[in-house]
Write an enzyme that holds these catalytic residues in place. Sequence first.
Site, short mmCIF file in Angstrom:
data_model
loop_
_atom_site.label_atom_id
_atom_site.label_comp_id
_atom_site.label_asym_id
_atom_site.label_seq_id
_atom_site.Cartn_x
_atom_site.Cartn_y
_atom_site.Cartn_z
N ASP A 118 -23.93 39.50 19.19
CA ASP A 118 -24.33 38.86 20.27
C ASP A 118 -24.66 39.80 21.19
OD1 ASP A 118 -24.59 37.12 22.48
OD2 ASP A 118 -22.42 36.91 22.67
N ASP A 323 -31.15 37.50 24.22
CA ASP A 323 -29.88 37.30 23.60
C ASP A 323 -29.90 36.69 22.30
OD1 ASP A 323 -27.29 36.54 23.35
OD2 ASP A 323 -27.18 34.80 24.68
#
Length: 514
Positions: A118, A323
């Site tokens: 992440d 992201d």
Amino acid sequence: MAAAFSSSSILLVFFFLICGGGTVAALGLSFHHRFSDLVRRWAESRAKNLPGGWPEKDTVEYYAALAGHDRGQALSGAAPALTFSDGNATLQISSLGFLHYAMVSVGTPSLTFMVALDTGSDLFWVPCDCSSCAPATSGSFGNDFEFSIYSPNMSLTSQRVLCNSSLCELQRECTVATRHCPYKIAYVSADTSSSGILVEDVLYLTAEDPRLEVVEARIVFGCGQVQTGSFLDVAAPDGLFGLGMEKISVPSILSSRGLTSDSFSMCFGRDGVGRISFGDNGSSDQEETPFNLNHLHPTYNISITGVSVGSSSIDADFSSLFDTGTSFTYLADPAYTYLSESFNAQVQDRRQIPDSRIPFEYCYHKSSNATKIQIPDLSLITKGGSHFPVSEPVIVISIQQHEYVYCLGIVKSSKLNIIGQNFMTGLRIVFDRERNILGWKRFNCYESEDSNPLPVNPKNSSALSPPVPKNYTPEAMKGNGTQVTVPTPPLSHSSHLDSMSRILILLLLSLTIL
């Protein structure tokens, strides 16, 4: 688990399979991973086997075996990049939230965790001395996974981080009685969070050069005692690997301790297999754009100055977060409306009536026997003029048995703009924190300028097709210019979709609340 064949043997197998009878139709090879059904049938027909047997599909052992990686050749004179000791492969896994996972090992003796990757958050945490965690053994994720549980008391190299540490952000919550630094991170997904204490321990890495040198890096990470929301039943049940810019992230720690340069790369293949490399500064022929740095809370945020869809283009002026922990792309108006309506005007197939169960607004009926569809090229023009190509803009969804729609994989946002994982497919993305730039180039994730091909390409493995929640069957489509190949549908489908709220929880899993 060691393989019974060398990589050269596997290549020979597929050379004969493709050439069939000695006539070569084209110069090309189809790679299949060494645990695929095709390779297994070939081996068993010749009485060959793997030491210890074949790993059972959809188990942690299966994914750990798949993650065996090419160790690459370092460029002459350059410090070798680092990757995880369990392999540099990243894998999309069915039913675990549309995210890419990697195997990481920490502690002494070491424990292995399958963590989601992440770039939208900073802290690496794993389940630890749990009060509330996902079940260690559970079939609720669609697979019979057995997850690890870390405990500082069980690792000979573990130390609890004290409240006076420069990495302790919650010093105000420390007391005389509790000298150990607490942490708590809330995520955008409803009621999704992780909390516990910070610990320091060994993360096992490997130098990506011929020496295969093991590096024991002491890092700080979260002992996640309490997880809530999506971490209990949808995604990242075995931990989350934050790759953000803050000083507590693993890339920041590796750089600050002189183990790698302050940069890393990720590559997501169209078949769900990718790779990650710490210390990768990219290549001279990549496209680039600068980060927009907020020094109070730095993120991988870039500026978009234009949008191109097929034969049309428009100037734009907005910023967006890059992201990997968000599955699909989110755009606010006016960019969302322009891109979606331009796409819609150039698609030839009949549009699906909007369905509240599907989070995508622009979906189209796909003929049951169609193998190709035509979609317009899509790219984002970034600050500085570089074009960011989107090779995987659409998602195929089964709405009932033998009936499919394909959807533009963009969700309308009221405020945030997020370039999600689906827009990064087919590219090597370089997060260069030394020069504060994002770099990218079209890339085959199984080979690089300085390494041998990675013999992993499980195109026919349902376990590694784009992961989905129960009864919801999207698949990324393989693009080639404006002509897109339609993937072979799964053998069975449900006629019911999950509720929109459950799907949106998946899509917005791991962007940290600012």
